[in-house]
Scaffold this active site. Sequence first.
Site, PDB file in Angstrom:
ATOM      1  N   ASP A 183      -4.738   0.253   0.118  1.00 27.25           N
ATOM      2  CA  ASP A 183      -4.176  -0.181   1.376  1.00 27.25           C
ATOM      3  C   ASP A 183      -3.985  -1.709   1.038  1.00 27.25           C
ATOM      4  OD1 ASP A 183      -3.310  -1.308   3.793  1.00 27.25           O
ATOM      5  OD2 ASP A 183      -3.448   1.036   4.303  1.00 27.25           O
ATOM      6  N   HIS A 184      -2.955  -2.171   0.705  1.00 30.52           N
ATOM      7  CA  HIS A 184      -2.977  -3.688   0.448  1.00 30.52           C
ATOM      8  C   HIS A 184      -3.301  -4.364   1.693  1.00 30.52           C
ATOM      9  CE1 HIS A 184       1.177  -3.924   1.464  1.00 30.52           C
ATOM     10  NE2 HIS A 184       0.975  -5.377   1.556  1.00 30.52           N
ATOM     11  N   HIS A 246      -1.218   0.872   6.999  1.00 29.50           N
ATOM     12  CA  HIS A 246      -1.731  -0.478   7.312  1.00 29.50           C
ATOM     13  C   HIS A 246      -1.988  -0.661   8.617  1.00 29.50           C
ATOM     14  CE1 HIS A 246       0.244  -1.073   3.397  1.00 29.50           C
ATOM     15  NE2 HIS A 246       1.360  -1.352   3.821  1.00 29.50           N
TER      16      HIS A 246
HETATM   17  C1  BG6 Z   1       4.544  -2.026   2.110  1.00 32.83           C
HETATM   18  C2  BG6 Z   1       5.719  -1.431   2.702  1.00 32.83           C
HETATM   19  O1  BG6 Z   1       3.687  -1.048   2.262  1.00 32.83           O
HETATM   20  O2  BG6 Z   1       4.426  -3.009   3.038  1.00 32.83           O
HETATM   21  C3  BG6 Z   1       7.034  -2.234   2.997  1.00 32.83           C
HETATM   22  O3  BG6 Z   1       6.233  -0.021   2.159  1.00 32.83           O
HETATM   23  C4  BG6 Z   1       6.555  -3.355   3.634  1.00 32.83           C
HETATM   24  O4  BG6 Z   1       7.979  -1.650   3.373  1.00 32.83           O
HETATM   25  C5  BG6 Z   1       5.336  -4.108   2.966  1.00 32.83           C
HETATM   26  O5  BG6 Z   1       7.664  -4.356   3.584  1.00 32.83           O
HETATM   27  C6  BG6 Z   1       4.781  -5.142   3.719  1.00 32.83           C
HETATM   28  O6  BG6 Z   1       3.817  -5.864   3.294  1.00 32.83           O
HETATM   29  P1  BG6 Z   1       3.236  -7.344   3.609  1.00 32.83           P
HETATM   30  O7  BG6 Z   1       2.217  -7.624   2.832  1.00 32.83           O
HETATM   31  O8  BG6 Z   1       4.764  -8.115   2.875  1.00 32.83           O
HETATM   32  O9  BG6 Z   1       3.265  -7.393   5.143  1.00 32.83           O
END
Ligand code: BG6
Length: 497
Positions: A183-184, A246
């Site tokens: 989960d980044h 997230h």
């Molecule tokens: C991803 C989603 O997990 O996270 C995308 O699938 C979203 O739709 C993205 O744009 C957002 O990530 P960050 O790091 O740019 O906030």
Amino acid sequence: KKTENQLLVIFGASGDLTARKLVPSLFNLYVARQLPKNFIVLGTSRSDMTDNEFRNRVVLDSKYLKPKLEDLQKDYIEGFSNSFFYEDLGGSYNTHYGRLQKRIEDLDTKYGLDGNVIYYFSTPPTLYQPIAKRLGDVGLNNQQNGWKRVIVEKPFGYDLETAKELNSGLQEHFAETQIYRIDHYLGKETVQNLLVTRFANTIFEPLWNRNYIHHVEVTNAESVGVEKRGGYYDTSGALRDMFQNHLLQIVSLIVMEPPIGDAPEDIRNEKVKALKSLRVMTDPEVLKSHTIRGQYVGSEIKGEKIKGYREEDGVAKDSTTETYAAIKFFVDNWRWKDVPFYVRTAKRMPTKVTEVVIHFKSPHHHIFENSGVNNKDNKLIIRIQPDEGILMKFGVKVPGQGFKVERANLDFYYSSLAETRVMEAYERLLLDCMQGDATLYARSDEVEAAWQFVDPILTYWNKTEDVRMYGYAAGVWGPENADELIEGIGYWRNPSE
Ligand code: BG6
């Protein structure tokens, strides 16, 4: 920590994530000398490519790496790109596993990789289980000679049932301790800083409960629309795409009790407990008043025409997929009883921002009544992105006669730590997995607990005909009706304030 020699096998190596996130993250680790002494990447996918074609695609000609490669010596770049190899896996990722096994063995012997392998699943999710099974069938999950780990990209299932199926499907071939669900958001420095803010200070934790906190707000806004991912997004929607993973991860870090230590399971156990304490909403009346969904409609921003969601490529003309979701909920435990949480996520907002706002209660007895309504309460704002940092809002006296109170800020920004390089999320998480640290990866029971909460909302939205889908113009803070959700509390804090 030591990073052992290893092989990284990427499934879905011709896809966007590999070029956009994984390879640039590996490159940063290369530059920072954090890759192990012997390290090889083996890309696999359905496309037919040679090693060199793969190197050109993801390294030498990659538009994502280009800015990083400028001004670097050819030899130095090749030192990185020469560690990339490629093997195609046939039309359905179904065949050729014998060949893959042989290739892995050859690379292992030639480059001294000590039998350690990470399998990175970055394919469409329907392929996760079949790939795990094929790897198991040919013994590529065997840990007798070197460890084997699997990194899985979201989505982890489509709902609770499919998430359970996926978990047990993977667990048939890999032990839970071998499975790293990425989960980044957990790789973001500021998300981890939630733990440090709470548990490495004495000043916040005593106030971190229902006695002092009035409500909690989490906003995740993106200015972009669905970009080129309409096809995927239309089967997903904001709740599945952002909230289930997230945002509930962020919520779990706000809600959790202090862990007994910093070992992965100490922290993950508390997060599961936190997620399990979210009050699951099943009563349609509650769902009606506590959830709002919306979809962006076409508009014009500074003379530029912006497509509505239903006009995007890959999106059904009569789509009922939400691009905006706002949820109010409660947490049923000793610490949080009756404190409302307001969480919203959306595409096509005025700006890109993610932040947590802890709204503290007003003083019980306010002696400066005439100082202005909005000036009474303290707020702790944790800025996840951009302008990463923390902001404390508190009242100060306006100089002069009487006691006029105005809000002032105490703030900290990561950018002021000039000497420190903040690692990108994928980079940090990849390195953790390479070192066998699963703290920032989601465990199977965490994922299931999150679905447990989200499932009834999805069911209610999908089954009930009178659930409104509010339109909002691209470039505004969502449907006006979202204010009703937060009524009685005040208003959403729209982050430029
Ligand atoms: C991803 C989603 O997990 O996270 C995308 O699938 C979203 O739709 C993205 O744009 C957002 O990530 P960050 O790091 O740019 O906030």
